[in-house]
Design an enzyme around this catalytic site. Sequence first.
Site, PDB file in Angstrom:
ATOM      1  N   LYS A 272       0.845  -1.195   0.000  1.00 37.85           N
ATOM      2  CA  LYS A 272       0.000   0.000   0.000  1.00 37.85           C
ATOM      3  C   LYS A 272       0.883   1.249   0.000  1.00 37.85           C
ATOM      4  CE  LYS A 272      -3.630  -1.952   3.030  1.00 37.85           C
ATOM      5  NZ  LYS A 272      -4.879  -1.806   2.259  1.00 37.85           N
ATOM      6  N   ARG A 346      -9.708 -11.912   3.400  1.00 38.05           N
ATOM      7  CA  ARG A 346     -10.534 -13.052   2.996  1.00 38.05           C
ATOM      8  C   ARG A 346      -9.771 -14.373   3.119  1.00 38.05           C
ATOM      9  NH1 ARG A 346     -11.205 -10.254  -2.767  1.00 38.05           N
ATOM     10  NH2 ARG A 346     -11.031  -8.509  -1.318  1.00 38.05           N
TER      11      ARG A 346
END
Length: 493
Positions: A272, A346
């Site tokens: 990021k 996830r």
Amino acid sequence: SSSSLKMKITSTGAAPHEVQADAVVVGVWQGLEKDDFVLDGPAAALDDAIGGGIRRLLESGEIATAENKVTKILGLSEVAAHVVAVVGLGKQNRVSSTLPFRAAGAAAKALAGQKRHRVAFYLPLRPLADAVCGSMTGCQGQDIYRTEPKLFPFDEILWDTDDSDQLRRGEVLGNAVGLTRNLVNQPANEIYPESFAQQCVTVGTAAGFQAEVWDEAKLTEENCGSLLAVAKGSDRPPRLAIMRYRGGTDDQFPLALVGKGVTFDSGGLSLKPSEAMSDMKCDMAGAATVLGAMQAIATLKLPVNVVGLVGLVENMVSGRAYKLGDVLHSRKGKTIEVLNTDAEGRLVLADVLNVAVSLGAERMIDLATLTGACVVALGKHTAGLMTNHPEWLSVVAQSAQNCGEPAWELPMFDEFRQQIKSDVADIKNIGEGRWGGAITAAKFLEEFVDEVPWVHIDIAGPSFADKPRDWIDGGASGCFVRTLVDVAESLGR
């Protein structure tokens, strides 16, 4: 310890002008016409005691009656307290379920700018427990590491009520929301997989649930290859905490609450940029919400069986970090192709949901700061709801509505599942491109819940705020703790 706000919550029968407190809070409704107002209840009693002063200020427009707007009146010689705070309640014929928590929170926040030992609330809000929770939440800020904080939590909060059950319930909810906010607001050098797991044990001992912690060896033995892969890049080893509360009958299958606990998310090799990484201490908000809810459910001794599961990892960059193109072997046996290491939540939840299924969960709810796409779809203050079972979703949505916690359903059409099919493994961890990303993430999770009724709550928007609102400081919100408690209660009826 972060498990309690150390606030004393008590009831008072004293008149608002006589109560021994540093501040008194009363509420005023808006009238039907633009500049109209309704002065009744404790606010009218206080107005009488001071010779009509509140009415005069309302008539001259000096007191705002719009929802959650707070006006302070100082130096009233007829009032024992130093300050009177009048909070606007909006229109009486259009009361929203958000009002109790927010109006009490706004008054508390407006008064918390300086140290106040004792504050007395006289607000005609129902359910009272939500208002009590709001009064505790509003005065507590994210400035836990500032030598000179901006907000000072009250030592004691008095409520004008004889309903001791609602008062007690509000205090329990306030402490639970406070625990969740405190965990999320703490930085990643304080809260990491091991220290979070320890919190689960500590809170469980105090509240009355059992916490079992799986370490790296146990996770390996249990074939949690998807969760373990995310943790590989970090020097902090992963943990899975399983919290069991048994308030129901022995033969009753549990409700499972599952939380994403990425204690820091750098994005991994799909790194990021700094501005997207700076608040990633909050990527364990789902897990913190589950822990807060477990504390409240156990403390309230609800007649249900609940198991809380939190998958705890750090997603970091190193020579050991998992890579794009890697194929992971999940606990369920499904293989997963990794095409973005920043779609890690996830991968953690895949194994944790499978553990929940194997523990015999009858229904499941997972909470996760899962996707930026959900914030694009629903904004910063609304959570996304997704499900494999519409009836179960309507139960959860009703609880969110009861608690005034905004949530909205997103469609789980089959075509979204097509997007996560992989050419080299059973599934891949991202969809095709950016569109519908919150839903493709949910379709990925759906692969691991079998046929168990399940609701996924994407709290990426509402769980952490970059700036304060009228009723709460910026930072962690503690959203959906109250909703989860309400769901558990509805199952216990």
